[in-house]
Design an enzyme around this catalytic site. Structure first.
Site, PDB file in Angstrom:
ATOM      1  N   ASN A  60      -7.063   4.740   4.404  1.00 29.27           N
ATOM      2  CA  ASN A  60      -6.055   5.745   4.761  1.00 29.27           C
ATOM      3  C   ASN A  60      -5.914   6.988   3.819  1.00 29.27           C
ATOM      4  O   ASN A  60      -6.422   6.847   2.752  1.00 29.27           O
ATOM      5  CB  ASN A  60      -4.629   5.087   5.080  1.00 29.27           C
ATOM      6  CG  ASN A  60      -3.978   6.059   6.207  1.00 29.27           C
ATOM      7  OD1 ASN A  60      -4.296   7.184   6.602  1.00 29.27           O
ATOM      8  ND2 ASN A  60      -3.265   5.280   7.202  1.00 29.27           N
TER       9      ASN A  60
ATOM     10  N   HIS B 246      -5.086   1.125 -20.994  1.00 30.91           N
ATOM     11  CA  HIS B 246      -5.173   1.044 -22.262  1.00 30.91           C
ATOM     12  C   HIS B 246      -4.605   0.163 -23.012  1.00 30.91           C
ATOM     13  O   HIS B 246      -3.610  -0.471 -22.499  1.00 30.91           O
ATOM     14  CB  HIS B 246      -4.359   2.512 -22.635  1.00 30.91           C
ATOM     15  CG  HIS B 246      -4.791   3.763 -21.716  1.00 30.91           C
ATOM     16  ND1 HIS B 246      -5.870   4.279 -22.164  1.00 30.91           N
ATOM     17  CD2 HIS B 246      -4.468   4.256 -20.825  1.00 30.91           C
ATOM     18  CE1 HIS B 246      -6.297   5.323 -21.481  1.00 30.91           C
ATOM     19  NE2 HIS B 246      -5.416   5.176 -20.581  1.00 30.91           N
TER      20      HIS B 246
ATOM     21  N   LYS C  36      -1.443  -9.479 -10.663  1.00 26.90           N
ATOM     22  CA  LYS C  36      -2.097 -10.870 -10.764  1.00 26.90           C
ATOM     23  C   LYS C  36      -2.719 -11.099  -9.619  1.00 26.90           C
ATOM     24  O   LYS C  36      -2.399 -10.626  -8.423  1.00 26.90           O
ATOM     25  CB  LYS C  36      -1.129 -11.942 -10.912  1.00 26.90           C
ATOM     26  CG  LYS C  36      -0.179 -12.247 -12.287  1.00 26.90           C
ATOM     27  CD  LYS C  36       0.796 -12.888 -12.401  1.00 26.90           C
ATOM     28  CE  LYS C  36       1.169 -13.198 -13.800  1.00 26.90           C
ATOM     29  NZ  LYS C  36       2.503 -12.926 -14.281  1.00 26.90           N
TER      30      LYS C  36
ATOM     31  N   LYS D 166       4.556 -15.573   1.487  1.00 28.18           N
ATOM     32  CA  LYS D 166       4.523 -16.689   2.194  1.00 28.18           C
ATOM     33  C   LYS D 166       3.056 -16.665   2.353  1.00 28.18           C
ATOM     34  O   LYS D 166       2.297 -15.891   2.378  1.00 28.18           O
ATOM     35  CB  LYS D 166       5.333 -16.554   3.725  1.00 28.18           C
ATOM     36  CG  LYS D 166       4.643 -15.500   4.656  1.00 28.18           C
ATOM     37  CD  LYS D 166       5.527 -15.519   5.592  1.00 28.18           C
ATOM     38  CE  LYS D 166       4.910 -14.579   6.867  1.00 28.18           C
ATOM     39  NZ  LYS D 166       5.708 -14.761   8.316  1.00 28.18           N
TER      40      LYS D 166
END
Length: 188
Positions: free
Chosen positions: A87, A117, A166, A183
């Protein structure tokens, strides 16, 4: 001279702005910007695909769509699969490589960043890159940010506005800042 600055970055080397090859980044980014100006000024999907091919070095598959405007700093380190929808106002920093699998949805105003950095202030002027992978069937919600080194798993959903620092497991939904597990997705 040995390997070029892009190869050095992708091999894990932190490259400072004072590096004698640093000008190569600016040269490539300038060429990309010129093509982006033209790409972002057209509503013609065929022209968008053609110009994206010039930027990335690989034509955009006819089943995939990029809504303009889109922003990318280099372009040649981004791979977009089939049946992908990106998009408008997506922004990508791709020196660490960005790989987008098939059947991926990317909402408006998403940031995909493969560059960062060092934390140490004395080294902060250096550039470090880490690949970003968005696997098949993933959906990245509006305004989300995917940070360097992250893999978004197959069929995973990143909620709107999330900041993902992560890896996101397959078939899960994550959201928040930083993104946390919400979930599992039932695929049955």
């Amino acid at each position: 001279m040995s390997r070029n600055i892009f190869d050095r970055l992708q091999s894990g080397e932190a490259v400072p702005y004072t590096d004698p090859q640093h000008f190569q980044i600016s040269e490539v980014a300038e060429c990309t910007t010129k093509l982006l100006i033209e790409l972002n000024a057209t509503a013609d999907t065929k022209k968008v695909r053609k110009l994206w091919g010039e930027i990335s070095g690989i034509p955009l598959d006819s089943s995939s769509m990029i809504q303009v405007p889109v922003y990318i700093n280099i372009g040649k380190f981004t791979r977009i699969g089939k049946n992908v929808y990106i998009n408008h106002l997506c922004s990508m920093l791709d020196m660490g490589t960005i790989t987008i699998g098939d059947n991926v949805l990317i909402g408006p105003k998403v940031n995909i960043l493969s560059e960062e950095h060092p934390v140490n202030p004395k080294e902060r002027q250096a550039l470090i890159v880490k690949p970003v992978i968005i696997k098949n069937g993933a959906w990245i919600g509006a305004g989300a940010t995917i940070l360097p080194g992250v893999t978004v798993g197959e069929n995973a959903i990143v909620a709107a506005g999330a900041v993902v620092n992560k890896n996101v497991p397959d078939n899960t939904i994550v959201g928040g800042i930083p993104a946390k597990f919400i979930k599992n997705i039932d695929n049955h």
